[in-house]
Motif scaffolding. Structure first.
Motif, PDB file in Angstrom:
ATOM      1  N   THR A  10     -24.874 -24.308  91.391  1.00  0.00           N
ATOM      2  CA  THR A  10     -25.972 -25.254  91.557  1.00  0.00           C
ATOM      3  C   THR A  10     -25.667 -26.228  92.687  1.00  0.00           C
ATOM      4  N   THR A  11     -26.660 -26.460  93.541  1.00  0.00           N
ATOM      5  CA  THR A  11     -26.511 -27.415  94.631  1.00  0.00           C
ATOM      6  C   THR A  11     -27.034 -28.767  94.185  1.00  0.00           C
TER       7      THR A  11
ATOM      8  N   ASN B 159     -19.857 -27.251 112.269  1.00  0.00           N
ATOM      9  CA  ASN B 159     -20.736 -28.363 112.609  1.00  0.00           C
ATOM     10  C   ASN B 159     -20.276 -29.613 111.888  1.00  0.00           C
ATOM     11  N   ARG B 160     -19.658 -30.534 112.643  1.00  0.00           N
ATOM     12  CA  ARG B 160     -19.264 -31.794 112.037  1.00  0.00           C
ATOM     13  C   ARG B 160     -20.489 -32.698 112.016  1.00  0.00           C
ATOM     14  N   SER B 161     -20.975 -33.050 110.819  1.00  0.00           N
ATOM     15  CA  SER B 161     -22.107 -33.970 110.744  1.00  0.00           C
ATOM     16  C   SER B 161     -21.675 -35.311 111.312  1.00  0.00           C
ATOM     17  N   THR B 162     -22.583 -35.960 112.002  1.00  0.00           N
ATOM     18  CA  THR B 162     -22.284 -37.254 112.617  1.00  0.00           C
ATOM     19  C   THR B 162     -23.055 -38.340 111.886  1.00  0.00           C
TER      20      THR B 162
ATOM     21  N   GLY C 113     -16.122 -26.058 105.066  1.00  0.00           N
ATOM     22  CA  GLY C 113     -15.433 -26.816 104.016  1.00  0.00           C
ATOM     23  C   GLY C 113     -15.902 -26.364 102.654  1.00  0.00           C
ATOM     24  N   VAL C 114     -15.060 -26.618 101.654  1.00  0.00           N
ATOM     25  CA  VAL C 114     -15.358 -26.128 100.323  1.00  0.00           C
ATOM     26  C   VAL C 114     -16.603 -26.821  99.759  1.00  0.00           C
ATOM     27  N   ASN C 115     -17.454 -26.060  99.117  1.00  0.00           N
ATOM     28  CA  ASN C 115     -18.647 -26.590  98.472  1.00  0.00           C
ATOM     29  C   ASN C 115     -19.606 -27.288  99.424  1.00  0.00           C
ATOM     30  N   LYS C 116     -19.526 -26.941 100.722  1.00  0.00           N
ATOM     31  CA  LYS C 116     -20.495 -27.429 101.711  1.00  0.00           C
ATOM     32  C   LYS C 116     -21.319 -26.227 102.169  1.00  0.00           C
ATOM     33  N   ALA C 117     -22.613 -26.448 102.422  1.00  0.00           N
ATOM     34  CA  ALA C 117     -23.460 -25.372 102.911  1.00  0.00           C
ATOM     35  C   ALA C 117     -23.050 -25.013 104.340  1.00  0.00           C
ATOM     36  N   GLU C 118     -23.031 -23.722 104.639  1.00  0.00           N
ATOM     37  CA  GLU C 118     -22.726 -23.276 105.992  1.00  0.00           C
ATOM     38  C   GLU C 118     -23.757 -23.874 106.943  1.00  0.00           C
ATOM     39  N   ALA C 119     -23.298 -24.283 108.161  1.00  0.00           N
ATOM     40  CA  ALA C 119     -24.200 -24.993 109.068  1.00  0.00           C
ATOM     41  C   ALA C 119     -24.279 -24.375 110.452  1.00  0.00           C
TER      42      ALA C 119
ATOM     43  N   GLY D  80     -23.924 -18.069 106.363  1.00  0.00           N
ATOM     44  CA  GLY D  80     -22.778 -17.175 106.347  1.00  0.00           C
ATOM     45  C   GLY D  80     -22.682 -16.547 104.977  1.00  0.00           C
ATOM     46  N   PHE D  81     -21.501 -16.584 104.386  1.00  0.00           N
ATOM     47  CA  PHE D  81     -21.332 -16.103 103.025  1.00  0.00           C
ATOM     48  C   PHE D  81     -21.944 -17.108 102.056  1.00  0.00           C
ATOM     49  N   SER D  82     -22.427 -16.644 100.929  1.00  0.00           N
ATOM     50  CA  SER D  82     -22.885 -17.585  99.912  1.00  0.00           C
ATOM     51  C   SER D  82     -22.662 -17.005  98.523  1.00  0.00           C
TER      52      SER D  82
END
Lengths: 369, 369, 369
Positions: free
Chosen positions: A56-57, B207-210, B163-169, A28-30
């Motif tokens: 940074t990741t 996408n909720r990680s399980t 969520g904040v600071n999470k990569a889009e999934a 999505g957005f980044s």
């Protein structure tokens, strides 16, 4: 005496498409770059520069990590002779040294950038910049032409070579030499036109960490046979007034994964790019400027920045236009058709080391201050 | 043109007690928030805002991670119409948008906060704030009343939703709509009294990680059946002059762990809070002010911010008093009796998804500048 | 009211040699400390101080992590009585409190530093500094003499005790008491000569995490029997005008790995250092100054900062010279002959808990502002 200046480059939103290894699904957005600059002149001879990046990741996204942290020690008041100590850009190539804020295209070319992924390392560098060349570069920048910054007419350096923000892993240092010179073509009757040409060389050894991989051509955890790398490069740039040309090429050899022999061995590498651009000022009657461009790039050689240093084969044409709306705001739209080796995910036989191709459109909004 | 302003909120020492899942044993002093703000107006229309937090845990404590990083583009000089691009607060709810510095209670309520844990995401937002409302909000702030900041009378946004600071999934974006309006009750003869009311809505997929879990109601690694989420919320606030009331509620449905079927499915959620407060100025003859408050909150629904999105049941009453000694220093003491589902440690059958209750006293010292 | 001051200490290039556990092979250039200070007085009584370090390793190198984050609350305008809340230096020892910028030698001594690795923790501290002592310390600093900063003539504190940037792991707090006093020897006819003497004490409990280890003396994962620690220390310093002496010693007991019984038990510890230095002003006719020094240190006791708290035996002599070229630039060259227990890599029977010795030369370039 101390100053604080800022520079933030937030590239976003970047809408990505196409099932390409380097672009990917589920995007999505980044935020590409979120950087602050803290810099200051301590006295007439010493200045410090510190640039953390907040994009940074490290597991999660958006941690702060250093990009630059160096001190400049000038030996004269005109700053013609300087030593730079710390983490800074390695002077190899021309587009590598150009800041992302100044670069026209969204990404650097693979051929030259593969020499110094992330462009930076920790070391000691010496630069020589005659006053008249310093002045010519400043004049070009005032005309909103995209120079590569002042890394000297001649530059020499030693550095760790393991990559930026990586712990050194051997006792060998890299050597790099850089040269470039801007010629004012006024003497040929082309008033104001400037051509910059130069050549670079680098040599060193580094420890490429190895890890298990799976590919159609072989699998396993490779043994490292030779980690020496040598490259030479050349570049030539005609600044766009209004028509511009830019080209770089490099040749060399370096550690490369040979999957059939399951080892990392020294193999040849080669590649470069040619780019043409045209600068249109006062677009729509405003102070904004537009720069359409087209860039062709190719590279065949190791990508040392990832585990096992696999060989990539890149062939790409990108056409786009950058619209500099005002000093602070810049919009770039680019269309690319690319063919490149997949090297990110190394554990699927169907994917790793396979060629992937696709077309994609990317949009980038950039804020500078 | 560029400015540097700062804002640091260090909540500590926080002495915690009681064997509650979210509070925990083995605690001493802690830093809750250590934030710096770098912001600047580039020209009359564009401004940038960057806020790293130095209290992020990443293995060890106290790493720097981005909270906010956005650019505001106004379309008019009065900044009535704005677009905000980057990582910023998602306009859903009223207390969610209120800064921690302004919030009276130590924590946000669970019901509304569960919609956007950490309150922020990466996206594009559009806001409309008429000049007279901007003025009313500024007047309230001048009287030391705690507004929720200017997120428009109307706000619309699209954002990643992971969520904040999470990569889009995934390739889906979230949509959010926000409305709020402050009414000056002067026309009813209540001079200066202000009531703010509004409603919000959001919809999206994430996408909720399980991960593997163990509980008395079932265990395993759940399969995700439906990841769509929809919510609507309402809020009403009477600013304390001297007596105040504040209430919010939201209803919806979202991905929720069903441990007996070992899957994540769409289930309903509901909850909100009611809070009463009283503002005492010139305490002890000084310029300080004191604000006793009592807050009741309840929530029954998924907490999407942790793995597997388990369902929580929260019922809590908190009574406390905030003592604003001067502009820079604030002391809060709060007593709470709470009953909530344990969801942090998901691998003990005896603990996970069990209700835990307890009483606790917390003290927070806060420095602002 | 708010100020921004900066302080950056980048120690590099540091060329390391010798197969010593704490020095290691495969090293090139490195950045030891890259720190920025954000500090400000909010009013006459409250000030804030925030110092991130950009040289933290978290997987990769050079992430930003907090060193200091505290607020000072003074009770009087002369700041004789202060409370310091937050993450700051723990007042135990004299060299521990001295900033790296001021410290002559490249490293702190092991004996005192083992009491508070990284010198900092989260807590509440109270300091008393009479005005005349504040003035004497400032006068010494003006003469470019290296004081340990103002941590009071008397200091008292409670803190978590788990180590800087580590989550608290028990409900016990540490206690620390610090005293020091600078005597002007003018009354003895030694005009301007200053001797500072003092004593410290600390006591507390912490949870030393345990992990599997292998050594010639035993192996396994130890059980923790006693985690209580107590220490007392003394120090005496003659500021170099031009000849100086500095000595510290501490005795105590603390949790220590006993590999033959495979447990962590309370064992005695002892150690300290003696250092002599000589200050040469106006070197080579410039404003620079040079300070040759020699330091002997010994320590026999637990190093609690690493897993299992193994016992180390250190015996080291270092001779060096610091050349302060100007305010901003400092070059140190040091030669050391050291004998110390290897405790970093705990999984090789041949290495762990073995004594290693070697000679090494180190060079450090330091920039201050």
């Amino acid at each position: 005496n101390q100053a604080l200046s800022g520079d933030r480059t937030a590239g976003e939103p970047e809408l990505k498409s196409v099932g390409d290894g380097s672009i990917g699904n589920n995007q999505g957005f980044s935020l590409r770059r979120v950087r602050l600059v803290f810099s200051g002149d301590i006295n007439e001879y010493i200045s410090l520069y510190l640039q953390p990046d907040f994009a940074t990741t490290n597991g999660d996204l958006h941690f702060a990590q250093l990009r630059d942290a160096y001190a400049d020690l000038a030996f004269d008041k005109a700053h013609e002779y300087r030593i730079r100590a710390g983490q800074s850009k390695v002077p190899f190539g021309w587009e590598n040294l150009q800041s992302s804020q100044n670069r026209l295209t969204l990404d650097r070319d693979d051929a030259l950038n593969s020499a110094v992924p992330s462009e930076r390392d920790l070391g000691l560098f010496a630069y020589w910049s005659p006053s008249d060349v310093q002045k010519l570069w400043k004049d070009l920048a005032k005309k909103n032409l995209k120079t590569s910054g002042d890394y000297g007419v001649l530059g020499l350096g030693v550095y760790n070579g393991q990559g930026v923000n990586k712990a050194e892993a051997n006792d060998n240092l890299y050597l790099v030499a850089h040269s470039t010179y801007p010629f004012d073509l006024g003497f040929m009757g082309l008033r104001g036109q400037v051509v910059e040409v130069g050549a670079d060389a680098m040599s060193g050894r580094f420890n490429r960490s190895t890890s298990a991989y799976t590919s159609r051509f072989g699998s396993g955890t490779p043994t490292a046979r030779d980690n020496s790398e040598d490259r030479v490069g050349v570049h030539a740039v005609l600044f766009p007034q209004p028509f511009g040309l830019q080209a770089e090429w490099n040749w060399g050899a370096g550690p490369t994964l040979n999957p059939s022999a399951n080892r990392i061995e020294r193999q040849n590498l080669e590649g470069g790019y040619v780019q043409a651009m045209y600068k249109i000022d006062n677009v729509f009657g405003t102070k904004g400027s537009m720069m359409p461009y087209v860039k062709w790039q190719t590279y065949d050689g190791a990508w040392k920045g990832v585990a096992n240093a696999p060989r990539v084969n890149v062939d790409e044409v990108e056409a786009g236009v950058e619209y500099q709306i005002n000093k602070a705001l810049e919009l770039t739209v680019a269309y690319a058709t690319m063919n490149r080796t997949q090297i990110q995910t190394q554990t699927t036989a169907a994917g790793f080391l396979q060629q992937a191709s696709g077309d994609l459109i990317r949009t980038q909004l950039q804020f500078n201050y």
